[in-house]
Design a protein around this motif. Structure first.
Motif, mmCIF file in Angstrom:
data_model
loop_
_atom_site.group_PDB
_atom_site.id
_atom_site.type_symbol
_atom_site.label_atom_id
_atom_site.label_comp_id
_atom_site.label_asym_id
_atom_site.label_seq_id
_atom_site.Cartn_x
_atom_site.Cartn_y
_atom_site.Cartn_z
ATOM 1 N N GLN A 14 0.852 -1.177 0.000
ATOM 2 C CA GLN A 14 0.000 0.000 0.000
ATOM 3 C C GLN A 14 0.890 1.230 0.000
ATOM 4 O O GLN A 14 1.777 1.367 0.828
ATOM 5 C CB GLN A 14 -0.898 0.023 1.226
ATOM 6 N N SER A 52 -4.500 7.021 0.187
ATOM 7 C CA SER A 52 -3.766 5.907 -0.424
ATOM 8 C C SER A 52 -3.876 5.983 -1.939
ATOM 9 O O SER A 52 -4.813 6.551 -2.487
ATOM 10 C CB SER A 52 -4.293 4.566 0.081
ATOM 11 N N ARG A 54 -4.884 4.354 -4.723
ATOM 12 C CA ARG A 54 -5.716 3.236 -5.190
ATOM 13 C C ARG A 54 -5.973 3.281 -6.681
ATOM 14 O O ARG A 54 -6.490 2.340 -7.241
ATOM 15 C CB ARG A 54 -7.042 3.242 -4.455
ATOM 16 N N LYS A 55 -5.660 4.382 -7.312
ATOM 17 C CA LYS A 55 -5.958 4.515 -8.732
ATOM 18 C C LYS A 55 -4.776 4.079 -9.601
ATOM 19 O O LYS A 55 -4.763 4.334 -10.788
ATOM 20 C CB LYS A 55 -6.326 5.964 -9.043
#
Length: 89
Positions: A14, A52, A54-55
């Motif tokens: 992450q 975060s 996430r894309k």
């Protein structure tokens, strides 16, 4: 005869930025004809949340997007300080 080994692996991680939750502290004085009429200190806390990636953006694009959002947060905090000063006058 040939023996072929295929090894696959997966990595999960992450990528995130955690804000430091800084404070904007402003000390002010209001003068009227050279004499102080009002003085005070206003503190506004940043309410940043962890963000975060996430894309699946690149780390560089993700960082620049966070900086743009942070700049907007600073502008919002500044407006809040000015509104509080106006309310106290």
């Amino acid at each position: 005869m040939a023996l072929i080994f295929i090894i696959g692996y997966s990595v999960q991680g992450q990528e995130a930025i955690y804000p430091s939750n800084d404070e904007l502290v402003v000390s002010y004085r209001i003068l009227n004809n050279g004499s102080e009429t009002k003085r005070g200190t206003i503190t506004v806390r940043e309410a940043g949340q962890p963000v975060s990636n996430r894309k699946l953006k690149s780390a560089k694009k993700f960082t620049w997007a966070y900086i743009d959002d942070y700049y907007g947060d600073i502008q919002g905090m500044s407006k809040s300080v000015l509104n509080q000063i106006v309310a106290e006058i």
